[in-house]
Scaffold this motif. Structure first.
Motif, mmCIF file in Angstrom:
data_model
loop_
_atom_site.group_PDB
_atom_site.id
_atom_site.type_symbol
_atom_site.label_atom_id
_atom_site.label_comp_id
_atom_site.label_asym_id
_atom_site.label_seq_id
_atom_site.Cartn_x
_atom_site.Cartn_y
_atom_site.Cartn_z
ATOM 1 N N ASN A 15 2.351 -6.747 -3.745
ATOM 2 C CA ASN A 15 2.622 -7.793 -2.626
ATOM 3 C C ASN A 15 1.694 -7.378 -1.662
ATOM 4 O O ASN A 15 1.084 -8.387 -1.256
ATOM 5 N N ARG A 16 1.829 -6.162 -0.993
ATOM 6 C CA ARG A 16 0.925 -6.080 -0.021
ATOM 7 C C ARG A 16 -0.357 -5.420 -0.396
ATOM 8 O O ARG A 16 -0.351 -4.382 -1.267
ATOM 9 N N GLY A 17 -1.373 -5.891 -0.054
ATOM 10 C CA GLY A 17 -2.719 -5.382 -0.592
ATOM 11 C C GLY A 17 -3.101 -4.178 0.486
ATOM 12 O O GLY A 17 -2.633 -3.812 1.574
ATOM 13 N N ALA A 88 10.692 -15.508 -1.454
ATOM 14 C CA ALA A 88 10.245 -14.602 -2.730
ATOM 15 C C ALA A 88 10.560 -13.034 -2.143
ATOM 16 O O ALA A 88 11.265 -12.220 -2.409
ATOM 17 N N TYR A 89 9.689 -12.877 -0.814
ATOM 18 C CA TYR A 89 9.482 -11.413 -0.292
ATOM 19 C C TYR A 89 10.912 -11.017 0.692
ATOM 20 O O TYR A 89 11.515 -10.273 0.127
ATOM 21 N N ASN A 90 11.182 -11.837 1.404
ATOM 22 C CA ASN A 90 12.535 -11.720 2.218
ATOM 23 C C ASN A 90 13.694 -12.089 1.473
ATOM 24 O O ASN A 90 14.412 -11.246 1.659
ATOM 25 N N GLN A 148 3.055 -3.522 -9.498
ATOM 26 C CA GLN A 148 3.767 -2.624 -8.461
ATOM 27 C C GLN A 148 5.096 -3.210 -8.083
ATOM 28 O O GLN A 148 5.030 -4.303 -7.541
ATOM 29 N N ASP A 149 5.926 -2.675 -8.379
ATOM 30 C CA ASP A 149 7.212 -2.551 -7.615
ATOM 31 C C ASP A 149 8.209 -3.875 -7.810
ATOM 32 O O ASP A 149 7.747 -4.877 -8.731
ATOM 33 N N TYR A 150 9.238 -4.024 -7.132
ATOM 34 C CA TYR A 150 10.427 -4.864 -7.375
ATOM 35 C C TYR A 150 10.082 -6.205 -6.900
ATOM 36 O O TYR A 150 10.624 -7.203 -7.290
ATOM 37 N N SER A 172 7.617 1.541 -10.486
ATOM 38 C CA SER A 172 8.711 1.083 -9.698
ATOM 39 C C SER A 172 8.497 2.403 -8.363
ATOM 40 O O SER A 172 8.599 3.412 -8.941
ATOM 41 N N HIS A 173 8.545 1.641 -7.160
ATOM 42 C CA HIS A 173 8.465 2.758 -6.261
ATOM 43 C C HIS A 173 9.763 2.990 -5.523
ATOM 44 O O HIS A 173 9.954 3.677 -4.505
ATOM 45 N N THR A 174 10.749 2.361 -5.913
ATOM 46 C CA THR A 174 12.146 2.345 -5.529
ATOM 47 C C THR A 174 13.017 3.314 -6.467
ATOM 48 O O THR A 174 12.496 3.423 -7.635
ATOM 49 N N ASP A 278 10.301 7.900 10.021
ATOM 50 C CA ASP A 278 10.640 6.704 8.973
ATOM 51 C C ASP A 278 10.297 5.659 9.480
ATOM 52 O O ASP A 278 10.103 5.171 10.410
ATOM 53 N N ARG A 279 9.881 4.555 8.573
ATOM 54 C CA ARG A 279 9.898 3.273 8.755
ATOM 55 C C ARG A 279 11.382 2.905 8.658
ATOM 56 O O ARG A 279 12.297 3.385 8.143
ATOM 57 N N THR A 280 11.927 1.932 9.844
ATOM 58 C CA THR A 280 13.142 1.665 9.922
ATOM 59 C C THR A 280 13.719 0.851 8.950
ATOM 60 O O THR A 280 13.996 -0.360 9.131
#
Ligand code: F6P
Length: 467
Positions: A15-17, A88-90, A148-150, A172-174, A278-280
């Motif tokens: 998603n994020r490049g 899709a993202y949020n 990558q990822d969910y 999966s990064h989660t 942390d990221r919050t």
């Protein structure tokens, strides 16, 4: 047929490049490059490897860049319509799949899978299809694509249909949810996610625990994983980069400023520091970390004036109200601790919410204790980074629900993230470890935490897919 193939030999989709754009006041575009595991991974295979990174436009600046045909070599940004992307993202990735895998729902009232959810799910499908089509178009015959990822769970299955010749991976990064929790999802959606991922030749996870949870979901819901291989690749910290970067001038400046904020104990000695960065995200458990610190100060008054909690909570996913509320709660609790215990010369909690990488490294260097207490986390790289960077060695207070626990648990003070009193006790224990023991533990943590640096983490997956 062959003429319709693209040229890319190695494709990454996320998603994020690696780059983002902002429109400057004069109308020109400002490109910002990001870091992280995938960036180092792709640079490790070299500029001639025929690599392409497919990502989504996330902001108006990104969309403008796509429309103007501005871009980086090796990156294809997809101009998914803003409303489709937001749903899709949020709507799905961050509000449903993230919640499921991190077990974040307050179940008396949520989740609610209604008609509105179905509309958002349709956007998630559309967004996944846009990625699958772009990958299918760009990939050379027999190329490797690692998704990558969910955000992109449906891509492997869609891509397999479009391009059966490709070798498809997904990472999966989660965490992955346990079966009973995964089954909160409507049955058809749960099945679609699993079947989508099983379209890959190989699925990668950060720990054995998450890999086993995925396999258990497949066994319970779709009769097993079939021919898809499952691998574990525990992403580690990049020691070489961190050691070098943390001794640059801007980090030294931030250290001096932080030392000012921390101050000295009444006897003139240095104050101890409990550092968190942390990221919050809702899973990071920053509020309970603060409550544990409050309990430490209340229950063990000998630490008052002698310790400072340096807490960096950087903004994340601020489009979502629940994230904004959580950030506000972090501030509120930090302020209430300062109001309750602070004195003229001592601010018990030094909270910063503006992202500043150099200042994070400065805090790592100063850390006596690192607090990493997520309710659940895929890995948590902060746990691996602080021991590498800290000047005099740090004691790690680590949640047993972080992926990093598998590799670092033995040399950490381990906590149940919900047990605030237990965490307060763990902080006391960590602060009380002597210098020699602390340095020894920190050395072992740094070795374990850097065992699989990002470049090798990526190459391992590539080789496993090609082999
Ligand atoms: O940190 C976990 C993670 O899921 C990463 O895998 C992913 O890169 C990131 O979060 C996504 O964050 P964002 O929503 O800010 O793109």
């Amino acid at each position: 047929m062959a003429s319709s193939f693209g040229a890319a030999q190695v494709l990454v989709a996320s998603n994020r490049g690696p780059v983002s754009y902002e429109v400057r006041e004069d109308g020109s575009l400002d490109a910002k490059r990001g870091g992280g595991g995938l960036v180092s991974g792709l640079s490790a295979i070299g500029p001639d490897a025929g690599a392409l990174w497919v990502c989504s436009a996330l902001s108006d600046g990104d969309r403008e860049a796509v429309r103007r045909g501005v871009g980086e070599d090796g990156v294809r940004m997809l101009d998914v319509p803003a409303d489709v992307h937001a749903d899709a993202y949020n709507g799905i990735a961050n509000s449903v799949l993230w919640f499921v895998h991190h077990m974040l729902y307050q179940t008396p009232l949520e989740p609610v899978f209604d008609a509105e959810f179905r509309l958002k799910w349709a956007s998630y499908e559309k967004y996944n299809r846009a990625f699958a089509e772009a990958l299918a178009e760009e990939a050379a015959e027999g190329a490797v694509a690692i998704v990558q990822d969910y955000h992109l769970t449906l891509v492997p299955g869609m891509l397999r249909e479009l391009r059966p010749d490709l070798r498809i991976g997904h990472f999966s990064h989660t965490p992955w949810a346990p079966v009973d929790y995964f089954r909160l999802l409507p049955d058809d959606i749960a099945e679609q996610v699993l079947r989508g991922m099983l379209g890959a030749d190989r699925l990668g996870f950060l720990t054995r625990r998450w890999a086993d949870a995925f396999t258990a979901c497949c066994e319970a819901l779709v009769g097993g994983v079939g021919d898809t291989r499952i691998g574990v690749h525990g992403l580690g910290a990049d020691a070489e980069f961190l050691r070098k970067r943390s001794h640059e001038a801007d980090v030294d400046e931030r250290m001096a400023a932080l030392r000012e904020e921390i101050g000295t104990a009444p006897d003139g000695g240095a104050r101890r520091t409990i550092v968190r960065v942390d990221r919050t995200e809702l899973s990071k458990n920053i509020v309970r970390g603060l409550l544990a610190y409050r309990e430490l100060l209340a229950g063990r008054p000998e630490w008052r004036e002698r310790v400072v909690h340096v807490a960096f909570a950087y903004p994340s996913r601020q489009d979502l109200a629940v994230y904004r509320d959580y950030t506000a709660e972090v501030r509120r609790v930090a302020e209430s601790i300062n109001a309750e215990f602070g004195t003229a010369g001592w601010t018990p909690v030094v909270l910063h919410v503006k992202d500043d990488f150099a200042r994070s490294l400065a805090a790592y260097r100063l850390a006596d204790v690192a607090l990493v207490n997520p309710v659940r986390d895929g890995m948590n790289l902060v746990a691996k980074e602080v021991p590498v960077v800290s000047d005099e060695g740090c004691v790690l207070v680590l949640s047993r629900e972080a992926g990093a626990y598998e590799e670092l648990g033995e040399d950490s003070v381990v906590v149940n993230p919900y047990d605030v009193s237990g965490t307060a006790e763990a902080l006391h224990e960590a602060l009380s470890v002597g210098a020699g023991e602390r340095a020894e533990r920190s050395k072992r943590l740094a070795a374990a935490g850097t065992a699989l640096p990002p470049a090798r983490w990526f190459l391992e997956q590539l080789e496993a897919l090609r082999g």
